[in-house]
Motif scaffolding. Sequence first.
Motif, mmCIF file in Angstrom:
data_model
loop_
_atom_site.group_PDB
_atom_site.id
_atom_site.type_symbol
_atom_site.label_atom_id
_atom_site.label_comp_id
_atom_site.label_asym_id
_atom_site.label_seq_id
_atom_site.Cartn_x
_atom_site.Cartn_y
_atom_site.Cartn_z
ATOM 1 N N TYR A 204 -21.499 -92.770 -69.414
ATOM 2 C CA TYR A 204 -21.511 -91.827 -68.294
ATOM 3 C C TYR A 204 -22.120 -90.503 -68.754
ATOM 4 N N GLY A 276 -12.379 -88.325 -67.028
ATOM 5 C CA GLY A 276 -13.294 -89.198 -66.294
ATOM 6 C C GLY A 276 -12.899 -89.444 -64.849
ATOM 7 N N THR A 279 -15.348 -89.507 -61.787
ATOM 8 C CA THR A 279 -16.197 -90.653 -61.467
ATOM 9 C C THR A 279 -15.771 -91.338 -60.179
ATOM 10 N N CYS A 283 -19.627 -90.638 -58.717
ATOM 11 C CA CYS A 283 -20.476 -91.694 -59.288
ATOM 12 C C CYS A 283 -20.444 -92.938 -58.414
ATOM 13 N N GLN A 287 -14.839 -95.028 -63.438
ATOM 14 C CA GLN A 287 -14.435 -95.523 -64.755
ATOM 15 C C GLN A 287 -13.457 -96.688 -64.637
ATOM 16 N N PRO A 303 -24.047 -96.267 -64.954
ATOM 17 C CA PRO A 303 -23.495 -95.574 -63.790
ATOM 18 C C PRO A 303 -24.399 -94.414 -63.360
#
Length: 386
Positions: A204, A276, A279, A283, A287, A303
């Motif tokens: 990432y 994380g 995300t 994203c 994760q 990602p």
Amino acid sequence: MPLLPGAATLGVLGGGQLGRMFVHAAQALGYRCVVLDPDAASPAGAVAQDHLKADYLDAAALEELARRCDAITTEFENVPARALEQLARSRVVAPGASAVAICQDRAREKAHFDASGVACAPYAVLRSSADLAAVPDALLPGILKTARLGYDGKGQRRVADRAQLAAAFDELGRVDCVLEQMLPLALELSVLVVRGAGGEVVTYPVQQNLHRDGILAVTEVPAPDVDAALQAQARRSAAAIATGMGYVGVLCVEFFVLKDGRLVVNEMAPRPHNSGHYTMNACDLSQFEMQVRAMAGLPLREPRLHSPVVMLNLLGDLWFDGAGRERAPDWAGVLALPGAELHLYGKAQARAGRKMGHLNVIGATAEEARQQARRACAILGLPDTW
């Protein structure tokens, strides 16, 4: 053969918020989930299809978890290695016991960083009075950390000289410790690296983190104060660390950027990580979905960060006013902000320092995300400078 969505059951050792978010991600893909955790009110157990309420070393419960599941993961790094070893006799376990054991012991962790060719702070391992006496002067001032069971600033003491070092070693019970030289820090970073059983690796974007009182407070992505070359170095280093352990799953590697611009690795966590959580909204693959993909043998694609984001950690302190009276945070005010995405963990009781949730604030630009996050801080009574 991969464990296909809709046709398999995944197990989780641990019932905290990381397990809860893993279960949500797995269920979204059609997997059934079983959680093993001794707490009848565990956040993950509340949302899984099944919850085995038992100790992590309960042999019968572990046997039952293996019987019900096709693959099993852990949501916390201090899970007993014996539990993972028993499960691995009959089921896919990711990450494996050998990798988790390295992450559980700071001395082994430092040795692995050295073996991976990734620089860390100068250090010494202390197991005895002889080790204490042999500490080089250059390591002081430093930070003394217990080799095992330390997290969120626990099990750590700052020491300025040999007298303080000896006192801190006694105070920590003379258990195995690691003394790290105190370095002039400019920034804290972390990288999520995901490795599959076939050796494929994706990472990432680099996350820039701010800690308060040893607990993560703010994560920004893209990292605003880190140039492209240093970000690429951090991602390569994280990949080398994961590959060197034969790791399978999501691994978070934390780094320091020193005032002279050098990058040094600090520590790692064998699981999805607080830093994380962004995300989940910023994203295309969170994760937690990546953890599902890695353990199920599904494709690991790189990602994509589709929005700049600021993640704010929400601790139990927010549920109390200045006089210590319990209150409800102004969630309506926060959720009125464009780009604000609230995640609460289903914990029944708020306590100071307890992780109760997080807020992801996304924007069309990094500055927009930052401005809206600061508005959220003002509403909640959080510090708005970072």
